[in-house]
Design a protein around this motif. Structure first.
Motif, short mmCIF file in Angstrom:
data_model
loop_
_atom_site.label_atom_id
_atom_site.label_comp_id
_atom_site.label_asym_id
_atom_site.label_seq_id
_atom_site.Cartn_x
_atom_site.Cartn_y
_atom_site.Cartn_z
N PHE A 150 0.91 -1.15 0.05
CA PHE A 150 0.08 0.12 -0.11
C PHE A 150 0.96 1.13 -0.05
O PHE A 150 1.52 1.49 0.93
CB PHE A 150 -1.03 -0.08 1.27
N VAL A 204 -4.00 6.28 0.36
CA VAL A 204 -3.30 4.94 -0.46
C VAL A 204 -3.34 5.69 -1.79
O VAL A 204 -4.41 5.82 -2.50
CB VAL A 204 -4.07 3.88 -0.33
N CYS A 219 -1.97 0.40 -4.73
CA CYS A 219 -1.65 -0.73 -3.85
C CYS A 219 -1.82 -2.03 -4.92
O CYS A 219 -2.24 -1.88 -6.07
CB CYS A 219 -2.71 -0.82 -2.90
#
Ligand SMILES: Cc1cc2nc3c(=O)[nH]c(=O)nc-3n(C[C@H](O)[C@H](O)[C@H](O)COP(=O)(O)O)c2cc1C
Length: 160
Positions: A114, A134, A137
């Motif tokens: 992530f 994030v 990811c």
């Protein structure tokens, strides 16, 4: 209020996964083994890590404002040991990694990563909760590394 010893003892009974949180220090890669990691929000995609403000890595993350959480596979116990203080200089010598959105290292063999930019920080006692937005990811098949009662264990359960 309970004692630190009682708290530590009870926490030994809590099973977790194991991650290496990576960042950059003036372009140099840096990593720290972390099991205080949780998902926070889906929209926007956010997670949190808790980092001791006395750790050298804390300074690097709070300066660069980016970090990548690498979820270790069951056969990566040596990386967990390496990034929990065993290797102080040239931490990444011989370690295979790539780069994703932020420039922080994405460790080869990790079962998920992530890549985040820091969106919030909350100081609580010795640690800071760092909330990461994030940016990117990914995940791959594998069995996770676990931590329980002060030791590492391969979960032995594979996810696709
Ligand atoms: C299984 C495991 C989990 C850990 N989890 C954390 C954590 O969540 N937060 C933290 O600040 N340190 C954690 N540590 C301790 C750091 O990895 C260790 O203090 C490290 O040496 C700090 O390195 P630095 O000072 O070079 O940044 C953990 C260590 C182990 C072995």
């Amino acid at each position: 209020m309970t004692s630190a010893a009682a708290f530590r003892h009870a926490m030994r009974h809590v099973p977790t996964g194991v991650t290496v949180v990576t960042t950059l220090k003036e372009g140099e890669p840096r990593g720290i083994t972390v099991n205080a990691f949780a998902s926070v929000s889906l929209e926007p995609p956010s997670l949190l890590i808790c980092i001791n403000r006395e750790a050298r890595s804390y300074l690097f993350i709070s300066t660069s404002r980016v970090f990548c959480v690498n979820v270790l596979a069951g056969d990566q116990r040596r990386l967990a040991e390496r990034f929990s203080g065993k290797v102080r200089d040239r931490q990444f010598a011989g370690v295979e990694y790539a780069i994703d959105a932020t420039g922080a290292p994405v460790l080869g063999g990790a079962i998920a990563h992530f890549d985040c930019e820091v969106s919030h920080e909350h100081q609580i006692g010795s640690h800071s909760i760092l909330v990461g937005r994030v940016l990117s990811c990914n995940a791959r098949a594998g069995s996770p590394l676990g931590y329980f009662n002060g030791g590492f264990h391969d979960f032995g359960i594979h996810v696709d």
